[in-house]
Design an enzyme around this catalytic site. Sequence first.
Site, mmCIF file in Angstrom:
data_model
loop_
_atom_site.group_PDB
_atom_site.id
_atom_site.type_symbol
_atom_site.label_atom_id
_atom_site.label_comp_id
_atom_site.label_asym_id
_atom_site.label_seq_id
_atom_site.Cartn_x
_atom_site.Cartn_y
_atom_site.Cartn_z
ATOM 1 N N HIS A 99 0.872 -1.187 0.058
ATOM 2 C CA HIS A 99 -0.119 -0.149 0.088
ATOM 3 C C HIS A 99 0.815 1.256 -0.032
ATOM 4 O O HIS A 99 2.057 1.237 0.236
ATOM 5 C CB HIS A 99 -0.855 -0.065 1.281
ATOM 6 C CG HIS A 99 -0.307 0.184 2.454
ATOM 7 N ND1 HIS A 99 0.539 -0.713 3.113
ATOM 8 C CD2 HIS A 99 -0.028 0.931 3.518
ATOM 9 C CE1 HIS A 99 1.074 -0.754 4.217
ATOM 10 N NE2 HIS A 99 0.692 0.726 4.635
ATOM 11 N N ASP A 101 0.571 4.774 2.040
ATOM 12 C CA ASP A 101 -0.167 5.125 3.292
ATOM 13 C C ASP A 101 -1.504 6.130 3.007
ATOM 14 O O ASP A 101 -1.492 6.964 2.297
ATOM 15 C CB ASP A 101 0.439 5.969 4.320
ATOM 16 C CG ASP A 101 1.559 4.872 4.990
ATOM 17 O OD1 ASP A 101 1.314 3.655 4.957
ATOM 18 O OD2 ASP A 101 2.772 5.299 5.177
ATOM 19 N N HIS A 248 4.631 0.199 0.038
ATOM 20 C CA HIS A 248 5.439 -0.520 1.113
ATOM 21 C C HIS A 248 4.538 -1.724 1.654
ATOM 22 O O HIS A 248 3.324 -1.614 1.391
ATOM 23 C CB HIS A 248 5.854 0.244 2.274
ATOM 24 C CG HIS A 248 4.891 0.962 3.043
ATOM 25 N ND1 HIS A 248 4.263 2.053 2.429
ATOM 26 C CD2 HIS A 248 4.386 0.875 4.413
ATOM 27 C CE1 HIS A 248 3.463 2.595 3.462
ATOM 28 N NE2 HIS A 248 3.607 1.736 4.544
ATOM 29 N N ARG A 263 4.954 5.873 13.793
ATOM 30 C CA ARG A 263 4.853 6.349 12.868
ATOM 31 C C ARG A 263 4.462 7.870 12.580
ATOM 32 O O ARG A 263 3.273 7.969 13.170
ATOM 33 C CB ARG A 263 4.224 5.404 11.757
ATOM 34 C CG ARG A 263 4.678 6.084 10.170
ATOM 35 C CD ARG A 263 3.749 5.259 9.161
ATOM 36 N NE ARG A 263 2.429 5.947 9.044
ATOM 37 C CZ ARG A 263 1.303 5.057 8.510
ATOM 38 N NH1 ARG A 263 1.318 4.081 8.135
ATOM 39 N NH2 ARG A 263 0.196 5.831 8.385
HETATM 40 C C1 SIN Z 1 3.291 0.886 7.605
HETATM 41 O O1 SIN Z 1 3.429 2.311 7.854
HETATM 42 O O2 SIN Z 1 2.273 0.561 6.685
HETATM 43 C C2 SIN Z 1 3.736 -0.221 8.549
HETATM 44 C C3 SIN Z 1 5.123 -0.094 8.203
HETATM 45 C C4 SIN Z 1 6.175 -1.319 8.985
HETATM 46 O O3 SIN Z 1 5.481 -1.442 10.106
HETATM 47 O O4 SIN Z 1 7.221 -1.629 8.534
#
Ligand code: SIN
Length: 293
Positions: A99, A101, A248, A263
């Site tokens: 995805h 974000d 990612h 995050r």
């Molecule tokens: C995310 O921000 O989607 C999770 C990324 C991660 O935990 O590596």
Amino acid sequence: MSIEVQPLTPAFGAEIKGVDLVSCSAAEFDGILEIFSEYGVVFFRDQQRLSETEHIDLASRFGEIHIHPAARGREDAYPGLLKMKTNKESTVAAGNRWHSDVSCDEFPPYASILQLHETPSSGGDTLFASLCAAYEALSDPMKTMLDGLSALHSGEEPFRHLFKFQNHQAGQGWPENDHPIVREHVSSGRPALFIDREFTKKINELPKDEGKALLEFLFGHTERVDFQCRFQWTPNAIAIWDNRCVLHHALWDYWPEQRTGSRVTTVGEKPVAWRLSDHSKVQKERSSIRLTA
Ligand code: SIN
């Protein structure tokens, strides 16, 4: 302190060494921004554990802080800070699917800044894929077919699943927005294939079955190993990625171990279509200049 850049692949992704993200000067930060814009995703190891305020301050250097739809309207000391925790009690793991974000927002995110605090003894890597490299690798007939198409991005299914999302009952539904499938990256001008398996639900201009088949092909295409890099975390490492041109996927292969982090994300601009006709005109003008020079 001199900054060292170690590319992860020829296409994109780089580890940056010799910098402390909390205390770096404005000039050093400008250098980091340039490297970030060139590589799409950058990684920093051996960082101090950021406090909530330091994390938000660092993200603010990239722009306005994005508030996740699941945090909107909530009383929270740090509404822009998303805490991540996966352990043996977890039934879902955040980001465990390709995805960009919150691509369902009207102004989908630009930079996401993730620091992991606890990492499993092995596994828990994050994979990244370049959407510019994915677009460039398509054939010309496929590029022509995608030209001018748009897709619906919806937060309903992922947010119901992940956050037991309730806001829709109060009339503040999960975001749903249409975005161009081929998006122009505002800094580089490069086209990016802006679709992802998590949020992209349908192609607006095509009948349902045709759109579904095309999306399935495009999801598989963006997820090809050719366009990927992968980060093996160490505690307190930081990853920063540009959601406008990078997908990612956080691998959840470490159950029953624990992985935690935070995050913070910044707001991007409303995606603008990259049109073949505009660029073939530029190409034609360039070739006529060359012919007449
Ligand atoms: C995310 O921000 O989607 C999770 C990324 C991660 O935990 O590596």
